[in-house]
Motif scaffolding. Structure first.
Motif, PDB file in Angstrom:
ATOM      1  N   VAL A  13      37.794-126.489 -33.397  1.00  0.00           N
ATOM      2  CA  VAL A  13      38.474-127.510 -34.200  1.00  0.00           C
ATOM      3  C   VAL A  13      37.456-128.507 -34.757  1.00  0.00           C
ATOM      4  CG1 VAL A  13      40.078-129.462 -34.096  1.00  0.00           C
ATOM      5  CG2 VAL A  13      40.701-127.282 -33.056  1.00  0.00           C
ATOM      6  N   LEU A  14      36.525-128.955 -33.919  1.00  0.00           N
ATOM      7  CA  LEU A  14      35.506-129.896 -34.376  1.00  0.00           C
ATOM      8  C   LEU A  14      34.665-129.293 -35.501  1.00  0.00           C
ATOM      9  CD1 LEU A  14      34.190-131.460 -31.033  1.00  0.00           C
ATOM     10  CD2 LEU A  14      35.558-132.571 -32.791  1.00  0.00           C
ATOM     11  N   ILE A  15      34.267-128.041 -35.341  1.00  0.00           N
ATOM     12  CA  ILE A  15      33.455-127.383 -36.369  1.00  0.00           C
ATOM     13  C   ILE A  15      34.236-127.281 -37.671  1.00  0.00           C
ATOM     14  CG2 ILE A  15      32.322-125.222 -37.000  1.00  0.00           C
ATOM     15  CD1 ILE A  15      31.903-124.807 -33.916  1.00  0.00           C
ATOM     16  N   LEU A  16      35.510-126.888 -37.585  1.00  0.00           N
ATOM     17  CA  LEU A  16      36.339-126.733 -38.780  1.00  0.00           C
ATOM     18  C   LEU A  16      36.595-128.070 -39.465  1.00  0.00           C
ATOM     19  CD1 LEU A  16      37.975-124.793 -40.531  1.00  0.00           C
ATOM     20  CD2 LEU A  16      39.939-125.189 -39.018  1.00  0.00           C
ATOM     21  N   VAL A  17      36.836-129.112 -38.674  1.00  0.00           N
ATOM     22  CA  VAL A  17      37.075-130.437 -39.254  1.00  0.00           C
ATOM     23  C   VAL A  17      35.865-130.912 -40.051  1.00  0.00           C
ATOM     24  CG1 VAL A  17      37.335-132.884 -38.652  1.00  0.00           C
ATOM     25  CG2 VAL A  17      38.834-131.194 -37.626  1.00  0.00           C
ATOM     26  N   VAL A  18      34.676-130.714 -39.492  1.00  0.00           N
ATOM     27  CA  VAL A  18      33.461-131.135 -40.189  1.00  0.00           C
ATOM     28  C   VAL A  18      33.271-130.330 -41.473  1.00  0.00           C
ATOM     29  CG1 VAL A  18      30.943-131.256 -40.060  1.00  0.00           C
ATOM     30  CG2 VAL A  18      32.327-131.973 -38.111  1.00  0.00           C
ATOM     31  N   LEU A  19      33.495-129.018 -41.411  1.00  0.00           N
ATOM     32  CA  LEU A  19      33.323-128.188 -42.598  1.00  0.00           C
ATOM     33  C   LEU A  19      34.291-128.581 -43.709  1.00  0.00           C
ATOM     34  CD1 LEU A  19      32.753-124.635 -41.059  1.00  0.00           C
ATOM     35  CD2 LEU A  19      31.099-126.025 -42.302  1.00  0.00           C
ATOM     36  N   LEU A  20      35.558-128.830 -43.351  1.00  0.00           N
ATOM     37  CA  LEU A  20      36.527-129.240 -44.358  1.00  0.00           C
ATOM     38  C   LEU A  20      36.168-130.591 -44.958  1.00  0.00           C
ATOM     39  CD1 LEU A  20      39.878-128.138 -42.655  1.00  0.00           C
ATOM     40  CD2 LEU A  20      38.695-127.037 -44.564  1.00  0.00           C
ATOM     41  N   ASP A  21      35.676-131.494 -44.115  1.00  0.00           N
ATOM     42  CA  ASP A  21      35.277-132.815 -44.621  1.00  0.00           C
ATOM     43  C   ASP A  21      34.055-132.703 -45.524  1.00  0.00           C
ATOM     44  OD1 ASP A  21      36.006-135.731 -44.261  1.00  0.00           O
ATOM     45  OD2 ASP A  21      33.874-135.816 -43.827  1.00  0.00           O
ATOM     46  N   LEU A  22      33.143-131.804 -45.167  1.00  0.00           N
ATOM     47  CA  LEU A  22      31.983-131.561 -46.019  1.00  0.00           C
ATOM     48  C   LEU A  22      32.418-131.086 -47.402  1.00  0.00           C
ATOM     49  CD1 LEU A  22      29.472-129.736 -43.644  1.00  0.00           C
ATOM     50  CD2 LEU A  22      28.975-131.777 -44.967  1.00  0.00           C
ATOM     51  N   LEU A  23      33.362-130.154 -47.430  1.00  0.00           N
ATOM     52  CA  LEU A  23      33.834-129.627 -48.709  1.00  0.00           C
ATOM     53  C   LEU A  23      34.519-130.710 -49.529  1.00  0.00           C
ATOM     54  CD1 LEU A  23      35.244-126.163 -47.575  1.00  0.00           C
ATOM     55  CD2 LEU A  23      33.205-126.581 -48.957  1.00  0.00           C
ATOM     56  N   ALA A  24      35.374-131.510 -48.864  1.00  0.00           N
ATOM     57  CA  ALA A  24      36.115-132.556 -49.579  1.00  0.00           C
ATOM     58  C   ALA A  24      35.188-133.630 -50.124  1.00  0.00           C
ATOM     59  CB  ALA A  24      37.157-133.178 -48.647  1.00  0.00           C
ATOM     60  N   SER A  25      34.172-133.987 -49.366  1.00  0.00           N
ATOM     61  CA  SER A  25      33.298-135.091 -49.760  1.00  0.00           C
ATOM     62  C   SER A  25      32.128-134.654 -50.631  1.00  0.00           C
ATOM     63  CB  SER A  25      32.750-135.800 -48.508  1.00  0.00           C
ATOM     64  OG  SER A  25      33.801-136.316 -47.718  1.00  0.00           O
ATOM     65  N   SER A  26      31.673-133.400 -50.465  1.00  0.00           N
ATOM     66  CA  SER A  26      30.474-132.961 -51.175  1.00  0.00           C
ATOM     67  C   SER A  26      30.773-132.219 -52.469  1.00  0.00           C
ATOM     68  CB  SER A  26      29.635-132.044 -50.269  1.00  0.00           C
ATOM     69  OG  SER A  26      29.303-132.690 -49.070  1.00  0.00           O
ATOM     70  N   GLY A  32      36.895-137.214 -47.921  1.00  0.00           N
ATOM     71  CA  GLY A  32      37.513-136.501 -46.820  1.00  0.00           C
ATOM     72  C   GLY A  32      38.091-137.454 -45.779  1.00  0.00           C
ATOM     73  N   ARG A  33      39.061-136.961 -45.032  1.00  0.00           N
ATOM     74  CA  ARG A  33      39.717-137.819 -44.027  1.00  0.00           C
ATOM     75  C   ARG A  33      38.749-138.273 -42.943  1.00  0.00           C
ATOM     76  NH1 ARG A  33      45.738-135.198 -42.943  1.00  0.00           N
ATOM     77  NH2 ARG A  33      46.505-135.433 -45.091  1.00  0.00           N
TER      78      ARG A  33
END
Length: 352
Positions: A13-26, A32-33
């Motif tokens: 979950v931690l890995i996925l949350v970071v990846l999704l935030d990376l995509l949203a912000s980058s 990203g949230r």
């Protein structure tokens, strides 16, 4: 033992949350949230420290603090996530020379050098599944570094765009009355020139801030580079041109106002809530002294009363930047013809 065998789930979950935030912000799709959760307490801490010490210069560190905080959180959360995954099964990692099963600190060490693909090799995964996960860990670290760079570069470019626009507004007059007076007497194309000069820059900045709204938590050290004072001054000047001057408004004025409205919508997304009271009505004395044709005071008051909500947002922006509303309205040094005497007249600044 059962609890340990399930640790892969929070790790994933931690890995996925970071990846999704990376995509949203980058990928320039907004904020990203996770990034927003990181920014809010850090920004509040910088604001509180600046108020406590009464040093506005501390606000200039907000951008650096937020960027470092975001990158650090991404790295630490990914590091912890992969560590939990590898810690799930005892003996998944062993010493390369001794074959001794790794403890949790060894796992942290292994993930720490695997993510940046250093590949030191003093620990190794035992089974093929864990070897593949090691490859995924290195790939995730590469993705993290790549997207971190693609996150930093657009933010730096947009921050530079903010400063360029703020400096342009400052040099066109700086304050509300200063912008109107300078455009009326000193701009080669008058009020129309002021609108034309800023239309394209405002549209470009609007697009950048929609992609990176967190820039509304960044501040600059010098007031002439600060959007938190230049944008309110510009909008107040355009309100004066539209509602106070007894002259035809320049073409494109409504479009420029719409661009500022869009910028304020993004600002409200980042900083919800506005002051209970709007700023005071603008002082028309400098414009009257400069010989500009003005409408009646009652008519101007009614027009500005309809702008109360908008001006509250502008007041909030000014205060967050560490400025006073009086700095938005003050008249910069400017020289203009005195229509009554045919000589020049200078209005001096009262900058705080």
């Amino acid at each position: 033992m059962l609890l340990r065998s399930l640790l892969w789930l929070p790790g994933a979950v931690l890995i996925l949350v970071v990846l999704l935030d990376l995509l949203a912000s980058s990928m320039q799709t907004g904020e990203g949230r996770l990034t927003r959760l990181i920014h809010r307490p850090l920004y509040a801490a910088v604001q509180a420290l600046a108020r406590l010490t009464e040093r506005r210069s501390l606000l200039a560190w907000s951008g650096s603090v937020l960027m470092v905080g975001t990158l650090t959180a991404w790295v630490l959360l990914s590091w912890l996530g992969w560590s939990l995954v590898f810690w799930t099964r005892p003996g998944a990692l062993v010493g390369a020379s001794t074959g001794t099963p790794a403890d949790f600190w060894d796992v942290l060490y292994f993930v720490g050098y695997t993510m940046p693909t250093l590949g030191l090799g003093d620990l190794k995964p035992v089974y093929i599944g864990w070897r593949l996960l090691t490859d995924l860990t290195a790939l995730d670290g590469f993705v993290l570094i790549t997207f971190a760079i693609s996150f930093i570069v657009p933010v730096a470019q947009a921050q530079a765009g903010r400063r360029i626009l703020a400096l342009r507004i400052h040099r066109l007059g700086g304050t509300a009355q200063g912008l109107v007076t300078t455009a009326w007497y000193d701009h080669p194309h008058g009020l129309q020139g002021l609108v034309d000069d800023l239309a394209v820059s405002l549209n470009a900045l609007d697009a950048q801030l929609k992609n990176t709204p967190g820039l509304y938590r960044f501040h600059d050290r010098r007031h002439e580079e600060s959007l938190e004072i230049s944008l309110p001054a510009l909008d107040e000047a355009l309100s004066l041109i539209e509602h106070a001057l007894d002259a035809p408004p320049p073409r494109g004025l409504r479009a420029v106002r719409a661009s500022i409205s869009s910028l304020l919508d993004t600002y409200r997304y980042v900083h919800p809530g506005t002051p209970a009271s709007p700023p005071p009505l603008p002082d028309l004395t400098p414009l009257r002294a400069a010989g500009l044709p003005l409408r009646g005071g009652a008519e101007v008051e009614r027009a500005f009363a309809a702008l109360t909500d908008r001006r509250r947002v502008l007041l909030d922006m000014t205060r967050r930047g560490g400025f006073h509303w009086s700095q938005v309205e003050q008249v910069e040094d400017c020289v203009y013809p005195d229509p009554g005497r045919g000589i020049t007249r200078t209005a001096g600044p009262r900058r705080a």
